[in-house]
Motif scaffolding. Structure first.
Motif, PDB file in Angstrom:
ATOM      1  N   THR A 312     -13.798  -9.880   3.753  1.00 42.10           N
ATOM      2  CA  THR A 312     -14.509 -11.149   3.953  1.00 42.10           C
ATOM      3  C   THR A 312     -14.990 -11.712   2.624  1.00 42.10           C
ATOM      4  OG1 THR A 312     -15.234 -10.513   6.180  1.00 42.10           O
ATOM      5  CG2 THR A 312     -16.496 -12.235   5.070  1.00 42.10           C
ATOM      6  N   ASP A 313     -15.533 -10.845   1.783  1.00 40.64           N
ATOM      7  CA  ASP A 313     -16.013 -11.273   0.468  1.00 40.64           C
ATOM      8  C   ASP A 313     -14.857 -11.785  -0.390  1.00 40.64           C
ATOM      9  OD1 ASP A 313     -17.964 -11.590  -1.595  1.00 40.64           O
ATOM     10  OD2 ASP A 313     -17.283  -9.722  -2.502  1.00 40.64           O
ATOM     11  N   THR A 316     -14.079 -15.301   0.829  1.00 39.38           N
ATOM     12  CA  THR A 316     -15.209 -16.178   0.501  1.00 39.38           C
ATOM     13  C   THR A 316     -15.249 -16.486  -0.990  1.00 39.38           C
ATOM     14  OG1 THR A 316     -16.476 -15.244   2.348  1.00 39.38           O
ATOM     15  CG2 THR A 316     -17.712 -16.440   0.674  1.00 39.38           C
ATOM     16  N   LEU A 389     -10.489 -10.128  11.152  1.00 44.36           N
ATOM     17  CA  LEU A 389     -10.708 -11.389  10.439  1.00 44.36           C
ATOM     18  C   LEU A 389      -9.662 -12.428  10.840  1.00 44.36           C
ATOM     19  CD1 LEU A 389     -11.627 -10.773   6.677  1.00 44.36           C
ATOM     20  CD2 LEU A 389     -12.866 -12.142   8.354  1.00 44.36           C
ATOM     21  N   ILE A 395     -14.502 -18.184   8.864  1.00 45.31           N
ATOM     22  CA  ILE A 395     -15.609 -17.453   8.247  1.00 45.31           C
ATOM     23  C   ILE A 395     -16.750 -18.430   8.016  1.00 45.31           C
ATOM     24  CG2 ILE A 395     -16.398 -16.248   6.166  1.00 45.31           C
ATOM     25  CD1 ILE A 395     -13.593 -15.117   5.861  1.00 45.31           C
ATOM     26  N   VAL A 410      -9.634 -18.768   7.875  1.00 49.28           N
ATOM     27  CA  VAL A 410      -9.100 -17.535   7.293  1.00 49.28           C
ATOM     28  C   VAL A 410      -7.652 -17.774   6.874  1.00 49.28           C
ATOM     29  CG1 VAL A 410      -8.391 -15.169   7.810  1.00 49.28           C
ATOM     30  CG2 VAL A 410     -10.622 -16.010   8.595  1.00 49.28           C
TER      31      VAL A 410
END
Length: 470
Positions: A312-313, A316, A389, A395, A410
């Motif tokens: 996720t990071d 992002t 995800l 996100i 995503v």
């Protein structure tokens, strides 16, 4: 959770050495964790008059695994609950060093420092006295010195002899990064990746081809010179800093590059440095040349240093720098291994003197197979996180971050490319320790034109070896 400097690692080394000198048979080294009950299995069994339950399987006694960490951890709490539910003969006793809540937003820092010092000194004393926790999170503790004093169980042999354990289920380069001639004494539950985010659209405008699969800093310099010569949208190749935070001077970059290549220049197991090598003096010259030529500077650049903590990071961070961005492996020092740099997180070890080593190993395997945060050491957990995800589709980032909570889609293709970096993680980063401070402090004379790179390298070598052998 705040990041702490080498101060606590240094304290761990000093107190371990002092405790080793002062420890005598019969010393009460039981670990005290800010008022919590820190009895070990040995102490409990002796006080109860039952003897060692591990030696008497027919006793039917419920066995207790004391699991110690400094920071309270929800993942550990959940794992304890789930494991005890399926193993009624096992109790997991979690013990934390932190006595009062603390976060970056607030807390009593004086109390935090007192807790930290007490946790390190009491754990070291207990371990040297043959007591201490059965299983421990080694953050802030000196795993290398515990290994040297034979205080940790050898996990490599357990892996080899355990027919239920398959190394191919894990990211092996990361899993075995701590192995030395004596064996493997700790394993991480997760890890993070260090690399660079590049502006693909801007790079494409220059026509310069980027090949980060096996590039050294010499290769990066050649590529950087081409990017600058192309007169593209940026006047700098790589920013002096990390993420959105800019740095001044050479200190950050020197520390960052040596951190990424720490294992190439320092062998902590053998307590030996190799800063007097041609590779290191060449690295100093490369860094100076990049600053002199404008390849490294403050402000917007083609590449930005980043640390990626999870899938996720990863998405992002890419989104924060623009739609047309990509993650790249950092260049490596000449002779060092190619591949993404990584940092082990939640590194765990088993007390070699514990009476429940076998039970602790079973619980440690459970943690390795069920941890699903960061980049999990278990490949299947990682793939499940990525698929989750993709299925989620969007996100919603933190409202306090650069994206200010703006939801984005995503990108499945970018997630697929991440797998290559995770599989090829090869360089273990070491962000702590006074060795790095020596490198930064002494190299300043070279960048100021006061000493040659070779003279500085020899000085760093002498001081580093002295420190490593204290």
């Amino acid at each position: 959770m705040p990041k702490w400097s080498w101060k606590w690692i240094t304290l761990s080394l000093v107190t371990l050495s002092l405790a080793a000198c002062n420890a005598t048979p019969g010393t009460d080294g039981s670990q005290e964790n800010t008022g919590a009950d820190q009895e070990t299995n040995q102490t409990r069994n002796a006080s109860a008059g039952t003897g060692n339950a591990l030696d008497d399987p027919s006793s039917g006694e419920r066995k207790t695994i004391v699991f110690s960490a400094f920071w309270p951890n929800e993942q550990y709490e959940q794992a304890k609950k789930e494991y005890e539910a399926t193993h009624p003969d096992i109790e997991i006793k979690l013990q934390y060093g932190l006595s009062t809540p603390y976060s970056d937003e607030g807390g009593d820092e004086a109390q935090l420092n007192a807790d930290m010092e007490k946790y390190i000194t009491s754990t070291n004393a207990a371990m040297l006295a043959g007591k201490g926790p059965d299983l421990m999170d080694l953050r802030y503790l000196s795993a290398e010195d515990y290994t040297a004093h034979r205080l940790l169980d050898e996990l490599g042999k357990r892996m080899d002899q355990d027919q239920t354990f398959d190394k191919s289920d894990y990211f092996t380069h990361v899993l075995e990064s701590g192995r030395n001639e004596e064996g493997l004494f700790s394993v991480p539950l997760t890890f993070s990746l260090g690399g660079m985010i590049g502006d693909q659209a801007a790079i494409a405008q220059t026509g310069v081809k980027i090949d980060d699969r096996n590039w050294t800093w010499n290769d990066f310099i050649a590529t950087g010179q081409k990017l600058l010569a192309a007169k593209g949208p940026y006047k700098t190749v790589i920013g002096n800093g990390e993420g959105m935070i800019a740095a001044a001077g050479t200190d950050f970059f020197v520390r960052s590059i040596v951190t990424d290549n720490y294992g190439w220049f320092v062998d902590e197991a053998k307590r030996k440095a190799s800063f007097d090598s041609q590779d290191f003096s060449e690295l100093l010259k490369q860094i100076k040349g990049m600053f002199d030529d404008g390849i490294i500077a403050g402000g917007p650049a083609y590449f930005t240093n980043v640390t990626i903590n999870s899938p996720t990071d990863y998405l992002t961070s890419l989104q924060a720098f623009g739609d047309q961005t990509a993650f790249y492996a950092k260049p490596h020092a000449t002779g060092a291994a190619a591949g993404a740099a990584f940092t082990k997180e939640y590194n765990l070890g088993i007390n070699a003197k514990s009476s429940v080593r076998d039970e602790s190993w079973e619980f440690l395997k459970y943690l390795m197979n069920h941890t699903s945060f960061g980049f999990p050491i278990n490949k299947q957990r990682y793939m499940e996180d990525v698929q989750e995800l993709k299925d989620k589709g969007t996100i919603a980032p933190d409202k306090t971050g650069p994206l200010q909570g703006k939801e984005f889609r995503v990108d499945a293709a970018k997630l697929d490319r991440l797998e290559d970096f995770v599989n090829q993680a090869a360089q273990e980063r070491n962000e702590s320790g006074k060795v790095l401070d020596i490198v930064v402090a002494e190299s300043a004379a070279y960048f100021a034109g006061q000493k040659s790179a070779e003279d500085v390298a020899r000085l760093i070598q002498n001081k580093a070896n002295t420190l490593l052998n204290e």
